[in-house]
Design a protein around this motif. Structure first.
Motif, PDB file in Angstrom:
ATOM      1  N   ILE A 183      15.678  -6.841   9.960  1.00 47.24           N
ATOM      2  CA  ILE A 183      15.703  -8.220   9.477  1.00 47.24           C
ATOM      3  C   ILE A 183      15.010  -9.106  10.491  1.00 47.24           C
ATOM      4  CG2 ILE A 183      17.182 -10.151   8.780  1.00 47.24           C
ATOM      5  CD1 ILE A 183      19.366  -8.022   8.182  1.00 47.24           C
ATOM      6  N   ALA A 184      13.874  -9.678  10.106  1.00 48.41           N
ATOM      7  CA  ALA A 184      13.114 -10.547  11.003  1.00 48.41           C
ATOM      8  C   ALA A 184      13.576 -11.999  10.883  1.00 48.41           C
ATOM      9  CB  ALA A 184      11.618 -10.440  10.707  1.00 48.41           C
ATOM     10  N   LEU A 185      13.960 -12.387   9.664  1.00 47.87           N
ATOM     11  CA  LEU A 185      14.438 -13.756   9.432  1.00 47.87           C
ATOM     12  C   LEU A 185      15.588 -13.726   8.442  1.00 47.87           C
ATOM     13  CD1 LEU A 185      13.975 -16.852   9.882  1.00 47.87           C
ATOM     14  CD2 LEU A 185      12.585 -16.807   7.802  1.00 47.87           C
ATOM     15  N   GLU A 186      16.743 -14.173   8.898  1.00 50.49           N
ATOM     16  CA  GLU A 186      17.897 -14.242   7.997  1.00 50.49           C
ATOM     17  C   GLU A 186      17.776 -15.469   7.108  1.00 50.49           C
ATOM     18  OE1 GLU A 186      21.697 -13.613   9.668  1.00 50.49           O
ATOM     19  OE2 GLU A 186      21.053 -11.968  10.959  1.00 50.49           O
ATOM     20  N   GLN A 187      18.550 -15.478   6.046  1.00 47.90           N
ATOM     21  CA  GLN A 187      18.492 -16.504   5.011  1.00 47.90           C
ATOM     22  C   GLN A 187      18.258 -17.901   5.588  1.00 47.90           C
ATOM     23  OE1 GLN A 187      22.080 -16.767   2.531  1.00 47.90           O
ATOM     24  NE2 GLN A 187      20.784 -16.230   0.808  1.00 47.90           N
ATOM     25  N   GLU A 188      17.153 -18.497   5.174  1.00 53.16           N
ATOM     26  CA  GLU A 188      16.716 -19.784   5.720  1.00 53.16           C
ATOM     27  C   GLU A 188      16.069 -20.609   4.616  1.00 53.16           C
ATOM     28  OE1 GLU A 188      16.703 -22.449   8.524  1.00 53.16           O
ATOM     29  OE2 GLU A 188      17.024 -20.423   9.289  1.00 53.16           O
ATOM     30  N   SER A 189      16.163 -21.932   4.716  1.00 51.20           N
ATOM     31  CA  SER A 189      15.502 -22.793   3.735  1.00 51.20           C
ATOM     32  C   SER A 189      13.998 -22.589   3.799  1.00 51.20           C
ATOM     33  CB  SER A 189      15.829 -24.267   4.011  1.00 51.20           C
ATOM     34  OG  SER A 189      15.003 -25.120   3.228  1.00 51.20           O
ATOM     35  N   ILE A 190      13.348 -22.567   2.643  1.00 49.13           N
ATOM     36  CA  ILE A 190      11.899 -22.395   2.588  1.00 49.13           C
ATOM     37  C   ILE A 190      11.188 -23.541   3.301  1.00 49.13           C
ATOM     38  CG2 ILE A 190      11.684 -23.580   0.371  1.00 49.13           C
ATOM     39  CD1 ILE A 190       9.563 -20.622   1.693  1.00 49.13           C
ATOM     40  N   LYS A 191      11.886 -24.659   3.503  1.00 57.05           N
ATOM     41  CA  LYS A 191      11.298 -25.811   4.186  1.00 57.05           C
ATOM     42  C   LYS A 191      11.298 -25.658   5.708  1.00 57.05           C
ATOM     43  CE  LYS A 191      10.245 -28.266   0.543  1.00 57.05           C
ATOM     44  NZ  LYS A 191       8.842 -28.507   0.195  1.00 57.05           N
ATOM     45  N   SER A 192      11.971 -24.618   6.225  1.00 55.35           N
ATOM     46  CA  SER A 192      11.978 -24.354   7.679  1.00 55.35           C
ATOM     47  C   SER A 192      10.703 -23.617   8.049  1.00 55.35           C
ATOM     48  CB  SER A 192      13.210 -23.537   8.070  1.00 55.35           C
ATOM     49  OG  SER A 192      14.400 -24.213   7.731  1.00 55.35           O
ATOM     50  N   LEU A 193       9.582 -24.279   7.821  1.00 56.71           N
ATOM     51  CA  LEU A 193       8.283 -23.622   7.928  1.00 56.71           C
ATOM     52  C   LEU A 193       7.959 -23.169   9.351  1.00 56.71           C
ATOM     53  CD1 LEU A 193       5.929 -22.726   6.206  1.00 56.71           C
ATOM     54  CD2 LEU A 193       4.851 -24.959   6.581  1.00 56.71           C
ATOM     55  N   LYS A 194       8.316 -23.964  10.338  1.00 51.14           N
ATOM     56  CA  LYS A 194       8.024 -23.589  11.730  1.00 51.14           C
ATOM     57  C   LYS A 194       8.712 -22.277  12.091  1.00 51.14           C
ATOM     58  CE  LYS A 194       7.040 -28.131  13.753  1.00 51.14           C
ATOM     59  NZ  LYS A 194       7.445 -29.141  14.777  1.00 51.14           N
ATOM     60  N   LYS A 195       9.955 -22.145  11.663  1.00 45.41           N
ATOM     61  CA  LYS A 195      10.717 -20.920  11.951  1.00 45.41           C
ATOM     62  C   LYS A 195      10.120 -19.731  11.212  1.00 45.41           C
ATOM     63  CE  LYS A 195      15.115 -21.321  12.568  1.00 45.41           C
ATOM     64  NZ  LYS A 195      16.590 -21.480  12.392  1.00 45.41           N
ATOM     65  N   ILE A 196       9.682 -19.951   9.985  1.00 51.92           N
ATOM     66  CA  ILE A 196       9.069 -18.881   9.183  1.00 51.92           C
ATOM     67  C   ILE A 196       7.769 -18.412   9.821  1.00 51.92           C
ATOM     68  CG2 ILE A 196       8.007 -18.342   6.952  1.00 51.92           C
ATOM     69  CD1 ILE A 196      10.035 -20.355   5.714  1.00 51.92           C
ATOM     70  N   LEU A 197       6.924 -19.364  10.206  1.00 54.65           N
ATOM     71  CA  LEU A 197       5.624 -19.027  10.809  1.00 54.65           C
ATOM     72  C   LEU A 197       5.809 -18.352  12.166  1.00 54.65           C
ATOM     73  CD1 LEU A 197       3.515 -22.201   9.904  1.00 54.65           C
ATOM     74  CD2 LEU A 197       3.606 -19.992   8.720  1.00 54.65           C
ATOM     75  N   TYR A 198       6.814 -18.787  12.918  1.00 51.59           N
ATOM     76  CA  TYR A 198       7.109 -18.143  14.201  1.00 51.59           C
ATOM     77  C   TYR A 198       7.505 -16.686  13.981  1.00 51.59           C
ATOM     78  CZ  TYR A 198       9.317 -16.962  18.620  1.00 51.59           C
ATOM     79  OH  TYR A 198       9.646 -16.325  19.790  1.00 51.59           O
ATOM     80  N   THR A 199       8.313 -16.459  12.959  1.00 46.31           N
ATOM     81  CA  THR A 199       8.749 -15.097  12.635  1.00 46.31           C
ATOM     82  C   THR A 199       7.553 -14.209  12.304  1.00 46.31           C
ATOM     83  OG1 THR A 199      10.879 -15.870  11.804  1.00 46.31           O
ATOM     84  CG2 THR A 199      10.153 -13.700  11.071  1.00 46.31           C
TER      85      THR A 199
END
Length: 201
Positions: free
Chosen positions: A104-120
């Protein structure tokens, strides 16, 4: 008194099993990395806050032990940026790797948390806290545990045809029985990617 005891015992025994037996509706979709942008355009129309239902998406990304190419990373980032624009803060995503970096690289997160998604996406391997043998089974276990009632729950498999492929197809067929249908679908998709193009036609 004895009859009452039997009724109470039967109720206690069968009710939990009945609840556990109810299958959760988790849809499976699959797309090759080169078609990710068009897939998002076709499947996720831009919506207003609180409209058109809530999405709970688990992205299952094929990542070899060496990671993915720079080109694939760019497509992934652009895909998630587009998805972030089309969905709302109430929609959530998770990111899980399979076929090499299983975890699991990213646990359940709002799609609007773009910085966290891109960092992942930029730090996929270091984002995984615990590695597993089977990323596909892990994804379905995770989707089952994080199922959101009254939401559209999906596992979206992003395949990298040019990445180094290992024994994930064998692991797919060994998925838990309660996820038998999903495991069969994924095994077929992994073994015969051309099925997708045939179905689209």
């Amino acid at each position: 008194m004895k009859a009452l005891f039997i009724i109470l015992a039967a109720t206690f025994y069968f009710t939990p099993n009945t609840i556990l037996a109810q299958e959760k509706n988790i849809e499976t979709q699959s797309v090759e990395i080169e078609n990710l942008i068009s897939f998002i355009v076709e499947n996720y129309k831009k919506k207003e806050e609180g409209g058109n239902g809530v999405h709970n998406l688990t992205f299952l990304i094929q990542v070899s032990n060496n990671g993915y190419s720079l080109e694939d990373e760019v497509v992934l980032k652009q895909g998630f940026k587009l998805l972030s624009k089309r969905l709302t803060k109430d929609d959530s995503i998770s990111i899980i790797g399979y076929s090499g970096l299983n975890g699991i690289a990213l646990e359940q997160e709002s799609i609007k948390s773009l910085k966290k998604i891109l960092y992942t996406l930029n730090n996929f391997k270091s984002s995984i806290k615990e590695f597993h043998k089977d990323g596909i089974t892990l994804a379905y276990d995770y989707a089952d545990e994080n199922f959101v009632e009254e939401a559209i729950n999906k596992v979206i498999m992003v395949r990298m045809p040019n990445s180094q492929h290992i024994t994930e197809t064998q692991n797919a067929s060994a998925a838990p029985k309660k996820k038998k249908n999903n495991a069969i679908v994924l095994t077929a998709i992994t073994l015969l990617p051309e099925i997708i193009s045939v179905l689209k036609d």
